[in-house]
Design an enzyme around this catalytic site. Structure first.
Site, PDB file in Angstrom:
ATOM      1  N   ARG A 254     -11.354   5.413   7.979  1.00  0.00           N
ATOM      2  CA  ARG A 254     -12.250   5.032   9.069  1.00  0.00           C
ATOM      3  C   ARG A 254     -13.228   6.154   9.389  1.00  0.00           C
ATOM      4  O   ARG A 254     -14.413   5.907   9.644  1.00  0.00           O
ATOM      5  CB  ARG A 254     -11.454   4.649  10.315  1.00  0.00           C
ATOM      6  CG  ARG A 254     -12.352   4.161  11.444  1.00  0.00           C
ATOM      7  CD  ARG A 254     -11.565   3.597  12.602  1.00  0.00           C
ATOM      8  NE  ARG A 254     -10.720   4.594  13.236  1.00  0.00           N
ATOM      9  CZ  ARG A 254      -9.895   4.325  14.244  1.00  0.00           C
ATOM     10  NH1 ARG A 254      -9.790   3.097  14.705  1.00  0.00           N
ATOM     11  NH2 ARG A 254      -9.162   5.282  14.784  1.00  0.00           N
ATOM     12  N   TYR A 317      -1.144  -7.652   9.753  1.00  0.00           N
ATOM     13  CA  TYR A 317      -2.171  -6.679  10.127  1.00  0.00           C
ATOM     14  C   TYR A 317      -3.532  -7.194   9.680  1.00  0.00           C
ATOM     15  O   TYR A 317      -3.701  -7.616   8.534  1.00  0.00           O
ATOM     16  CB  TYR A 317      -1.911  -5.343   9.440  1.00  0.00           C
ATOM     17  CG  TYR A 317      -1.280  -4.296  10.318  1.00  0.00           C
ATOM     18  CD1 TYR A 317      -2.047  -3.315  10.936  1.00  0.00           C
ATOM     19  CD2 TYR A 317       0.093  -4.282  10.525  1.00  0.00           C
ATOM     20  CE1 TYR A 317      -1.466  -2.346  11.732  1.00  0.00           C
ATOM     21  CE2 TYR A 317       0.691  -3.319  11.317  1.00  0.00           C
ATOM     22  CZ  TYR A 317      -0.100  -2.347  11.924  1.00  0.00           C
ATOM     23  OH  TYR A 317       0.476  -1.394  12.711  1.00  0.00           O
TER      24      TYR A 317
END
Length: 410
Positions: A254, A317
């Site tokens: 990220r 997820y």
């Protein structure tokens, strides 16, 4: 007792991203990506196919960089601490902490978790409200004394406990409307094993304890002895290592994406087996449709995986992200799309959370999920246990905690 700073976290951890300071996904002059540091299996290794793969799936373009602000730039935005002098003086007199810090970086690191919205703000913005002091007890007795002293000043201070700091529910964000001194209690100095019951296979371990390699080896030997006794086989550590690697690699990715205008987040739910495939499909459609309506410049990346399985269902997820270059308020758009994804999850029979919890990020759905009666019961418990709202961070929506739609962000 001292006013110094325990250097475990500050020396090792990034102040504006995930994980260790020495670990990053970095691109060299040949535009090959490699992992820095030496902590993981991939550390020090070049991943030649990574960049084209990542760009293909996300739309990321390394020609456009979005560097994070520097620490001096962020430090200028940090407000001065609110101080209840009587409380601090009494703490020092009682000698009930190992360290106490008003340091700017320490305060900042204790005022957020690791949601996408929070990392975005660390890189590009500021937080409107931070904790004012961080206290490091080194025993259960210290914690009791700190809280006992704090109860004398309910109109002047509030307490926020701090664990690892990696929550993803905005649980650590400080309410913008909080005028009292905000006290963070960090348990990292409480790192002892107090007792072990070998017959019951239980132990009493303080909150800041971190397992040593010797302890891991000892536990592994116990497990292998048991499996051998009952005819079990060693499957090896490969599967566990790969799962551990995947979890941490995703988190570091990220930060790499942020460097080039790509923002992303993961969120989880539990859902019955019969709903898994339809739910994943519907959530993906909802995210893409919402992003298009809100003017996101490229098609969002949406992915899902099953991480835990049970007889009646599984934990799923989701991973979602998009290019935010050109958006006037990226984090507002991101938050609204994420909220729509959660709406769709609930509509398709998923839970509000599997294990991440509620915090402030998911508090708006509490009445829908547990109904007004359930919220009233929780508020009643809160009022009975903490009548003066000494622990007043506003999680789960049980007390007032003002946050802007941009998650405490300007």
């Amino acid at each position: 007792m001292g006013t110094g700073i325990p250097n475990k976290r500050q020396k090792l951890a990034k102040w504006n991203g995930w994980g260790y300071k020495d670990t990053d996904f970095t691109m060299d002059e040949k535009k090959d990506v490699y992992v820095t540091g030496d902590r993981y299996v991939l550390s020090g290794k070049c991943i030649p196919d990574f960049r084209p793969w990542f760009e293909n799936f996300t739309g990321l373009d390394t020609r456009y960089a979005s560097p994070a602000q520097s620490w001096p730039e962020m430090q200028q935005k940090i407000h001065k601490p609110v101080i209840c002098k009587s409380f601090v003086d009494e703490l020092k007199q009682a000698n009930c902490f190992k360290y106490l810090s008003f340091d700017d970086e320490v305060r900042l690191m204790h005022s957020h978790g690791h949601c996408c919205q929070e990392i975005y703000q660390l890189r590009y913005g500021k937080f409107k409200r931070l904790v004012d002091v961080v206290i490091y007890p080194d025993s259960h007795d210290h914690v009791e004394k700190i809280v006992s002293i704090a109860t004398k000043y309910p109109e002047q201070l509030t307490i926020i406990p701090y664990g690892g700091g990696t929550n993803v529910t905005q649980a650590l964000l400080c309410p913008e409307n909080e005028k009292r001194m905000i006290v963070s209690i960090d348990t990292q100095e409480m790192d002892r094993i107090l007792s072990v019951d070998f017959e019951s296979n239980t132990a009493v371990i303080e909150a800041g304890a971190i397992g040593t390699q010797e302890e891991v080896d000892r536990q592994q030997k116990i497990i292998y002895d048991i499996t051998s006794k009952y005819g079990g086989l060693k499957a090896g550590a490969e599967a566990g290592s790969r799962g551990y690697l995947l979890t941490y690699v995703i988190a570091y990715l990220r930060d790499y994406g942020f460097n080039y205008y790509f923002m992303a987040e993961s969120f989880e739910t539990s859902v019955p087996w019969s709903n898994i495939v339809p739910m994943i499909k519907k959530v993906e459609e909802r995210v893409k449709e919402s992003a298009k309506k809100k003017g996101v410049p490229s098609v969002p990346w949406v992915s899902a995986r099953v991480t835990q399985t049970y007889e009646t269902g599984a934990c799923v997820y989701f991973y979602y992200g998009f290019i935010f270059r050109g958006l006037s308020d990226p984090i507002k758009v991101f938050s609204e799309i994420e909220s729509e994804a959660r709406d769709e999850i609930l509509l398709q029979g998923g839970s509000l959370s599997h294990h991440h919890g509620i915090g402030k990020l998911r508090r708006e759905w509490m009445n829908e999920v547990v109904r007004d009666q359930g919220v009233d019961i929780l508020k009643g418990l809160k009022q009975k246990i903490d009548p003066h709202n000494l622990f007043g961070n506003g999680n789960m929506g049980l007390t007032q905690a003002d946050l802007s739609i941009s998650a405490n962000i300007e």
